[in-house]
Design an enzyme around this catalytic site. Structure first.
Site, PDB file in Angstrom:
ATOM      1  N   ASN A   1       0.853  -1.156   0.163  1.00 41.69           N
ATOM      2  CA  ASN A   1      -0.002   0.014   0.223  1.00 41.69           C
ATOM      3  C   ASN A   1       0.965   1.125  -0.103  1.00 41.69           C
ATOM      4  OD1 ASN A   1      -1.626   2.183   0.498  1.00 41.69           O
ATOM      5  ND2 ASN A   1      -2.451   1.336   2.565  1.00 41.69           N
ATOM      6  N   TRP A   2       1.100   1.840  -1.167  1.00 43.79           N
ATOM      7  CA  TRP A   2       2.100   2.928  -1.464  1.00 43.79           C
ATOM      8  C   TRP A   2       1.284   4.284  -0.666  1.00 43.79           C
ATOM      9  CZ3 TRP A   2       3.807   3.127  -7.150  1.00 43.79           C
ATOM     10  CH2 TRP A   2       4.368   1.817  -7.546  1.00 43.79           C
ATOM     11  N   LYS A   3      -0.088   4.378  -0.271  1.00 48.73           N
ATOM     12  CA  LYS A   3      -0.598   5.267   0.224  1.00 48.73           C
ATOM     13  C   LYS A   3      -0.187   6.707  -0.376  1.00 48.73           C
ATOM     14  CE  LYS A   3      -0.141   3.199   4.627  1.00 48.73           C
ATOM     15  NZ  LYS A   3       0.174   3.390   6.231  1.00 48.73           N
TER      16      LYS A   3
ATOM     17  N   HIS B   1      -9.410   0.913   5.072  1.00 50.41           N
ATOM     18  CA  HIS B   1      -8.186   1.169   5.914  1.00 50.41           C
ATOM     19  C   HIS B   1      -8.249   2.103   6.975  1.00 50.41           C
ATOM     20  CE1 HIS B   1      -4.042   2.504   6.664  1.00 50.41           C
ATOM     21  NE2 HIS B   1      -3.690   1.167   6.116  1.00 50.41           N
TER      22      HIS B   1
ATOM     23  N   GLU C   1      -6.471   4.626   8.033  1.00 50.93           N
ATOM     24  CA  GLU C   1      -6.534   5.928   7.757  1.00 50.93           C
ATOM     25  C   GLU C   1      -7.573   6.621   7.080  1.00 50.93           C
ATOM     26  OE1 GLU C   1      -2.830   5.547   5.413  1.00 50.93           O
ATOM     27  OE2 GLU C   1      -1.704   4.963   7.440  1.00 50.93           O
TER      28      GLU C   1
ATOM     29  N   GLU D   1      -5.032  -5.004  10.790  1.00 53.62           N
ATOM     30  CA  GLU D   1      -4.171  -3.979  11.151  1.00 53.62           C
ATOM     31  C   GLU D   1      -4.417  -3.024  12.223  1.00 53.62           C
ATOM     32  OE1 GLU D   1      -2.249  -2.908   6.885  1.00 53.62           O
ATOM     33  OE2 GLU D   1      -3.755  -1.366   7.239  1.00 53.62           O
TER      34      GLU D   1
ATOM     35  N   GLY E   1       2.594   2.228  10.729  1.00 54.72           N
ATOM     36  CA  GLY E   1       3.457   3.544  10.570  1.00 54.72           C
ATOM     37  C   GLY E   1       4.290   3.945  11.766  1.00 54.72           C
TER      38      GLY E   1
ATOM     39  N   SER F   1       3.605  -1.711  10.440  1.00 53.86           N
ATOM     40  CA  SER F   1       5.026  -2.035  10.553  1.00 53.86           C
ATOM     41  C   SER F   1       5.620  -3.191  10.136  1.00 53.86           C
ATOM     42  CB  SER F   1       5.509  -1.359  11.938  1.00 53.86           C
ATOM     43  OG  SER F   1       4.995  -0.179  12.186  1.00 53.86           O
TER      44      SER F   1
ATOM     45  N   GLY G   1       3.136  -1.116   4.457  1.00 57.40           N
ATOM     46  CA  GLY G   1       2.950   0.383   3.903  1.00 57.40           C
ATOM     47  C   GLY G   1       4.463   0.834   3.726  1.00 57.40           C
ATOM     48  N   GLY G   2       5.146   1.264   4.663  1.00 59.29           N
ATOM     49  CA  GLY G   2       6.337   1.861   4.379  1.00 59.29           C
ATOM     50  C   GLY G   2       7.310   1.147   3.611  1.00 59.29           C
TER      51      GLY G   2
HETATM   52  P1  PGA Z   1       2.958   0.492   7.730  1.00 57.55           P
HETATM   53  O1  PGA Z   1       1.475   0.613   7.067  1.00 57.55           O
HETATM   54  O2  PGA Z   1       3.537  -0.940   7.034  1.00 57.55           O
HETATM   55  O3  PGA Z   1       3.846   1.526   7.158  1.00 57.55           O
HETATM   56  O4  PGA Z   1       2.753   0.230   9.176  1.00 57.55           O
HETATM   57  C1  PGA Z   1       0.707  -0.479   6.936  1.00 57.55           C
HETATM   58  C2  PGA Z   1      -0.772  -0.044   6.394  1.00 57.55           C
HETATM   59  O5  PGA Z   1      -1.077   0.778   6.877  1.00 57.55           O
HETATM   60  O6  PGA Z   1      -1.258  -0.693   5.501  1.00 57.55           O
END
Ligand code: PGA
Length: 261
Positions: free
Chosen positions: A13-15, A97, A99, A168, A174, A213, A234-235
């Site tokens: 997930n590149w966000k 998600h 966010e 999650e 993050g 993470s 994510g990251g």
């Molecule tokens: P993260 O994000 O790996 O940066 O913690 C995961 C996600 O939100 O899908």
């Protein structure tokens, strides 16, 4: 005999990261590193990148997903993207998600409507669920996950291979604070039993991912847990080496599983 576990999926997930040019470059590098992987690998870039990344991935085994979609097919919804627009470009769409739930204020009810709309267009849905830190401290993790699953799934028909669930924990996203494998497994076991109740036999085809993470350093121990069938990353999905190492860990866990049967 217990049913065969679903095919693992590692989704990046590149966000809201990368310009279109940077995104195409990243997609090319990931395709070159990961085409033909023994697990499903999927990229979820931002909307403006989707058509270009589709071209980059054409003919490879990598899947392409969108990070969200709206609950209606068309109309006066400025700034939104409908599932009908994703058909022919994306294999999957991520919904729910944290966010979107917590920064953009999406309700369970809106996420349920989005899920129905996405399924109407035959997109596979990656449904994200998870508790906040306060909810974990209040010991309501399982109740929160139950509410999110029930609300999203109770009024939609889901068939084999049409759904993925990502657990999650919001406090792990993050933050560098990964859930321990035991914490993640405990909730994933709970999710598996709720899916059995809600979906019956189809539940056996639903991969349950962990997200929050995930890195090259902790992926193997998470994938060693029997109810964790991959990761939503994510990251680390923005770095070719880190994302490749996570996919390799999923492949190794899968061949270990096959060897033990
Ligand atoms: P993260 O994000 O790996 O940066 O913690 C995961 C996600 O939100 O899908």
């Amino acid at each position: 005999m217990s049913p065969r576990p679903p095919t693992p999926l590692v989704a990046g997930n590149w966000k809201m990261n990368t310009t279109v040019g940077e995104g195409l470059e990243l997609a090319r590098a990931l395709r070159d590193a990961l085409d033909g992987s023994g697990v499903e690998v999927e990229l979820l870039p931002p909307f403006p990148h989707l058509v270009g990344v589709r071209g980059v991935l054409q003919g490879s085994s990598l899947l392409l997903g969108a990070q969200d979609c709206y609950a209606e097919d068309k109309g006066a919804f400025t700034g939104e993207v409908s599932p009908a627009m994703l058909v022919g470009i994306c294999d999957d769409v991520l919904l729910g998600h944290s966010e979107r739930r917590h920064i953009l204020g999406e309700s369970d009810e809106l996420i349920a409507r989005k899920l129905i709309a996405a399924r109407r267009h035959h997109l596979r849905v990656i449904l994200a669920v998870g508790e906040t830190e306060a909810e974990r401290l209040e010991d309501t993790t399982m109740a929160v996950v139950d509410r999110q699953l029930r609300s999203a799934l109770e009024s939609v028909e889901v068939g084999d291979g049409e759904l993925v669930v990502a657990y999650e924990p919001v406090w792990a996203i993050g933050t560098g604070r990964t859930a321990t494998p035991a914490q993640a497994e405990e909730v994933c076991v709970h999710i598996a039993s709720r899916l059995d109740e809600l979906l019956g036999e189809v539940a056996n085809t639903v991969p349950i991912l962990y997200g929050g993470s995930v890195t090259a350093a902790n992926a193997a121990e998470l994938f060693a847990e029997p109810h964790i069938h991959g990761a939503l990353v994510g990251g680390a999905s923005l770095k070719v080496d880190a994302f490749t190492a996570i996919v390799r860990a999923a492949e190794a866990a899968r061949s270990g599983d096959a060897g033990s049967r």
